[in-house]
Motif scaffolding. Structure first.
Motif, PDB file in Angstrom:
ATOM      1  N   LEU A  87     -83.357  46.205  73.257  1.00  0.00           N
ATOM      2  CA  LEU A  87     -81.931  46.332  73.563  1.00  0.00           C
ATOM      3  C   LEU A  87     -81.702  46.602  75.050  1.00  0.00           C
ATOM      4  CD1 LEU A  87     -78.993  46.473  72.742  1.00  0.00           C
ATOM      5  CD2 LEU A  87     -79.340  48.867  72.105  1.00  0.00           C
ATOM      6  N   LEU A  88     -82.495  47.493  75.626  1.00  0.00           N
ATOM      7  CA  LEU A  88     -82.321  47.828  77.044  1.00  0.00           C
ATOM      8  C   LEU A  88     -82.676  46.646  77.948  1.00  0.00           C
ATOM      9  CD1 LEU A  88     -83.686  51.461  76.907  1.00  0.00           C
ATOM     10  CD2 LEU A  88     -81.395  50.812  77.672  1.00  0.00           C
ATOM     11  N   ARG A 106     -72.030  46.700  72.986  1.00  0.00           N
ATOM     12  CA  ARG A 106     -71.591  47.985  72.415  1.00  0.00           C
ATOM     13  C   ARG A 106     -71.966  48.090  70.936  1.00  0.00           C
ATOM     14  NH1 ARG A 106     -66.994  47.417  75.923  1.00  0.00           N
ATOM     15  NH2 ARG A 106     -65.778  46.372  74.291  1.00  0.00           N
ATOM     16  N   TRP A 107     -71.726  47.015  70.192  1.00  0.00           N
ATOM     17  CA  TRP A 107     -72.078  47.028  68.777  1.00  0.00           C
ATOM     18  C   TRP A 107     -73.592  47.099  68.585  1.00  0.00           C
ATOM     19  CZ3 TRP A 107     -69.428  48.262  64.718  1.00  0.00           C
ATOM     20  CH2 TRP A 107     -68.030  48.127  64.727  1.00  0.00           C
ATOM     21  N   SER A 108     -74.339  46.519  69.509  1.00  0.00           N
ATOM     22  CA  SER A 108     -75.807  46.569  69.422  1.00  0.00           C
ATOM     23  C   SER A 108     -76.308  48.001  69.525  1.00  0.00           C
ATOM     24  CB  SER A 108     -76.436  45.710  70.524  1.00  0.00           C
ATOM     25  OG  SER A 108     -76.119  44.349  70.337  1.00  0.00           O
ATOM     26  N   TYR A 109     -75.731  48.761  70.447  1.00  0.00           N
ATOM     27  CA  TYR A 109     -76.126  50.169  70.570  1.00  0.00           C
ATOM     28  C   TYR A 109     -75.774  50.940  69.301  1.00  0.00           C
ATOM     29  CZ  TYR A 109     -77.664  50.163  75.423  1.00  0.00           C
ATOM     30  OH  TYR A 109     -78.393  49.957  76.579  1.00  0.00           O
ATOM     31  N   CYS A 110     -74.612  50.650  68.732  1.00  0.00           N
ATOM     32  CA  CYS A 110     -74.210  51.335  67.490  1.00  0.00           C
ATOM     33  C   CYS A 110     -75.177  51.018  66.359  1.00  0.00           C
ATOM     34  CB  CYS A 110     -72.796  50.923  67.093  1.00  0.00           C
ATOM     35  SG  CYS A 110     -71.523  51.486  68.236  1.00  0.00           S
ATOM     36  N   ILE A 111     -75.536  49.749  66.224  1.00  0.00           N
ATOM     37  CA  ILE A 111     -76.464  49.337  65.158  1.00  0.00           C
ATOM     38  C   ILE A 111     -77.829  49.982  65.367  1.00  0.00           C
ATOM     39  CG2 ILE A 111     -77.693  47.353  64.194  1.00  0.00           C
ATOM     40  CD1 ILE A 111     -75.169  45.677  64.862  1.00  0.00           C
ATOM     41  N   VAL A 113     -78.472  52.811  66.837  1.00  0.00           N
ATOM     42  CA  VAL A 113     -78.358  54.243  66.507  1.00  0.00           C
ATOM     43  C   VAL A 113     -78.431  54.432  64.997  1.00  0.00           C
ATOM     44  CG1 VAL A 113     -76.788  56.222  66.501  1.00  0.00           C
ATOM     45  CG2 VAL A 113     -77.110  54.887  68.594  1.00  0.00           C
ATOM     46  N   VAL A 114     -77.777  53.557  64.233  1.00  0.00           N
ATOM     47  CA  VAL A 114     -77.821  53.644  62.764  1.00  0.00           C
ATOM     48  C   VAL A 114     -79.245  53.446  62.261  1.00  0.00           C
ATOM     49  CG1 VAL A 114     -77.064  52.549  60.613  1.00  0.00           C
ATOM     50  CG2 VAL A 114     -75.422  52.929  62.464  1.00  0.00           C
ATOM     51  N   PHE A 115     -79.930  52.421  62.758  1.00  0.00           N
ATOM     52  CA  PHE A 115     -81.322  52.189  62.358  1.00  0.00           C
ATOM     53  C   PHE A 115     -82.209  53.369  62.754  1.00  0.00           C
ATOM     54  CE2 PHE A 115     -80.571  47.450  62.070  1.00  0.00           C
ATOM     55  CZ  PHE A 115     -80.969  47.336  60.746  1.00  0.00           C
ATOM     56  N   SER A 116     -81.937  53.956  63.919  1.00  0.00           N
ATOM     57  CA  SER A 116     -82.731  55.114  64.367  1.00  0.00           C
ATOM     58  C   SER A 116     -82.552  56.284  63.410  1.00  0.00           C
ATOM     59  CB  SER A 116     -82.301  55.520  65.783  1.00  0.00           C
ATOM     60  OG  SER A 116     -82.519  54.482  66.690  1.00  0.00           O
ATOM     61  N   PHE A 117     -81.342  56.489  62.930  1.00  0.00           N
ATOM     62  CA  PHE A 117     -81.067  57.576  61.981  1.00  0.00           C
ATOM     63  C   PHE A 117     -81.885  57.380  60.702  1.00  0.00           C
ATOM     64  CE2 PHE A 117     -78.665  59.279  58.384  1.00  0.00           C
ATOM     65  CZ  PHE A 117     -78.531  60.605  58.759  1.00  0.00           C
ATOM     66  N   PHE A 118     -81.906  56.152  60.185  1.00  0.00           N
ATOM     67  CA  PHE A 118     -82.693  55.877  58.979  1.00  0.00           C
ATOM     68  C   PHE A 118     -84.185  56.021  59.246  1.00  0.00           C
ATOM     69  CE2 PHE A 118     -78.844  53.616  57.494  1.00  0.00           C
ATOM     70  CZ  PHE A 118     -78.756  54.150  56.217  1.00  0.00           C
ATOM     71  N   ALA A 119     -84.617  55.676  60.477  1.00  0.00           N
ATOM     72  CA  ALA A 119     -86.047  55.738  60.798  1.00  0.00           C
ATOM     73  C   ALA A 119     -86.544  57.166  60.953  1.00  0.00           C
ATOM     74  CB  ALA A 119     -86.329  54.958  62.080  1.00  0.00           C
ATOM     75  N   LEU A 120     -85.657  58.094  61.314  1.00  0.00           N
ATOM     76  CA  LEU A 120     -86.082  59.476  61.585  1.00  0.00           C
ATOM     77  C   LEU A 120     -86.544  60.208  60.344  1.00  0.00           C
ATOM     78  CD1 LEU A 120     -83.426  60.712  64.178  1.00  0.00           C
ATOM     79  CD2 LEU A 120     -85.881  60.422  64.561  1.00  0.00           C
ATOM     80  N   PHE A 121     -85.932  59.922  59.214  1.00  0.00           N
ATOM     81  CA  PHE A 121     -86.197  60.706  58.005  1.00  0.00           C
ATOM     82  C   PHE A 121     -86.877  59.836  56.953  1.00  0.00           C
ATOM     83  CE2 PHE A 121     -82.265  62.192  60.015  1.00  0.00           C
ATOM     84  CZ  PHE A 121     -82.662  63.486  60.360  1.00  0.00           C
ATOM     85  N   PRO A 122     -87.906  60.344  56.303  1.00  0.00           N
ATOM     86  CA  PRO A 122     -88.598  59.582  55.254  1.00  0.00           C
ATOM     87  C   PRO A 122     -87.634  59.189  54.145  1.00  0.00           C
ATOM     88  CG  PRO A 122     -89.845  61.542  55.849  1.00  0.00           C
ATOM     89  CD  PRO A 122     -88.511  61.673  56.516  1.00  0.00           C
TER      90      PRO A 122
END
Length: 433
Positions: A87-88, A106-111, A113-122
């Motif tokens: 992305l960067l 802008r939408w790419s950063y939002c998406i 962030v959402v994927f990162s949230f799911f990736a953080l927690f098992p």
């Protein structure tokens, strides 16, 4: 024992971190001290930092098969940092090449962030906590359907990056701009990155079984972007050099500009007052009846005459002296004398004679021009009491001498020796030719 596969990753992680630090410091220095708009540098610095985290986490991940907790953490960091690396890089291309896609970005950063949230927690939808053999080269985490969606999203980001660079390359070629070769290299690097990313993803999904390669494609892209920015830095300073040249020299005649003459005159009088020069002479001259030259032969011919006169003067004076164009057909010669025996009037007479002897030809018609000269000379004994601006004062005295010539027939030299603010010798008209 450290896996041999991880050694290149540790090395590239360190190099990427150094690049991130270098371009961050460069960004701070250029913006703070030179007020240049170089936001692309900080975008690349963040991108290099993200890649450094990706390489480092992947390297530790490859050595963590026997340490489930470490593998769990590094696997998630690798997934998140890899996504933001793509992305960067895309963000950098859009900003650097002025390619408009602000809503998509802008939408790419939002998406992401959402994927990162799911990736953080098992979780069973993205990455679980159970381990499984990804390939014979390394062990990974059990993945769910969102992970496959994540892989498709990363392909979209990388594919769009390639698309942007292709469009930029086409634009550069159509406009005939220099630098299309660098864009082509960047395009090749991104295609390599895309291919290696697909191969690693297929390995992760157990379709194929090859060593990790994404890091190599990613580092190739980082090196190409760094090279692109280095060329951009060179371009910035080349533009500054060109601007300084434009400020210092007149583009028609290549004589010094008025602003640069002010600098040179100030330096000369400072040297004079410190006793490092025996005298400074300022000669103002212009072309006799220059308007008739322009009216008869055209302004292009007039410019050629101005350039020709400048060439004659440059050939007669030393490198420590200079000729400047004040504007129109008016020039100034600044002469720095280290030897009190140098005869300024004789030098100016040689210049006057050479200008008069030079022939110009336009459509078979030959003509010559003459010039009138006014010289003001200042000795080291000059008393500058009561004078706020010595260069302007002496220039005005030389101008008075020039008008004395014009009132007495032109094509001559008038000299005056300035002693102080209120005292100077009578203007002497030279008529020995």
């Amino acid at each position: 024992m450290v896996s041999l596969l991880s050694l290149p990753l540790f090395i590239t992680s360190s190099l990427s971190l150094l690049l991130a630090a270098f371009f961050t410091l460069l960004y701070v220095r250029i913006t703070r001290f030179h007020q240049e708009a170089v936001k692309n540098y900080i975008i690349f610095a963040i991108s290099a930092l993200s890649n450094s985290v990706f390489f480092g986490a992947f390297a530790i991940f490859l050595n963590s098969a026997e340490f489930p907790i470490v593998l769990n953490i590094t696997n998630r960091i690798t997934v998140i940092s890899a996504m933001f690396s793509f992305l960067l890089s895309l963000h950098f291309y859009l900003a650097f090449f002025n390619y408009r896609a602000p809503i998509f970005l802008r939408w790419s950063y939002c998406i992401c962030v959402v994927f990162s949230f799911f990736a953080l927690f098992p979780n069973a939808y993205f990455l679980g906590s159970a381990l499984f053999s990804t390939s014979k080269y390394y062990t990974g985490l059990v993945y769910g359907p969102l992970f496959e969606l994540w892989g498709g999203w990363v392909l979209i980001l990388s594919g769009y990056s390639v698309f942007v660079i292709i469009k930029v390359f086409q634009r550069q070629r159509q406009r005939g701009k220099v630098g299309s070769g660098t864009v082509l290299l960047l395009l090749i690097a991104n295609i390599v990155w895309l291919i290696t990313g697909v191969l690693d993803m297929l390995t992760g999904l157990q379709f194929i079984d090859i060593p990790p390669l994404t890091w190599a494609g990613s580092f190739f892209v980082i090196c190409c972007i760094a090279w692109l920015l280095i060329k951009d830095i060179d371009g910035l300073y080349e533009a500054k050099r060109n601007l300084n040249t434009q400020l210092m020299f007149d583009h028609v005649t290549n004589a010094c500009s008025r602003s640069y003459l002010d600098v040179r005159m100030t330096e000369s009088f400072n040297l004079l007052f410190r006793g490092q020069l025996s005298s400074v002479a300022v000669c103002v001259f212009d072309i006799d009846y220059f308007k008739e030259v322009n009216d008869t032969y055209g302004h292009e011919t007039g410019d050629s005459v101005l350039a020709g006169i400048t060439k004659v003067v440059k050939g007669a004076i030393r490198t420590s002296d200079c000729i400047a164009r004040l504007g129109g057909d008016e020039f100034v010669i600044l002469i720095n004398n280290h030897d009190a025996h140098n005869d300024v009037p004789k030098l100016i007479e040689r210049i006057r004679a050479q200008i008069l002897d030079t022939e110009y030809e336009v459509k078979g018609r030959k003509f010559q021009v003459s010039c009138s000269f006014g010289v003001a000379e200042v000795l080291s004994t000059f008393d500058d009491t009561g004078i706020d601006d010595v260069p302007s004062f002496i220039l005005a005295k030389a101008d008075d001498a020039l008008y004395h010539v014009k009132r007495n027939g032109r094509n001559n030299i008038a000299c005056v020796s300035v002693l102080s603010a209120n005292s100077c010798n009578d203007i002497e008209l030279l008529s020995s030719f």
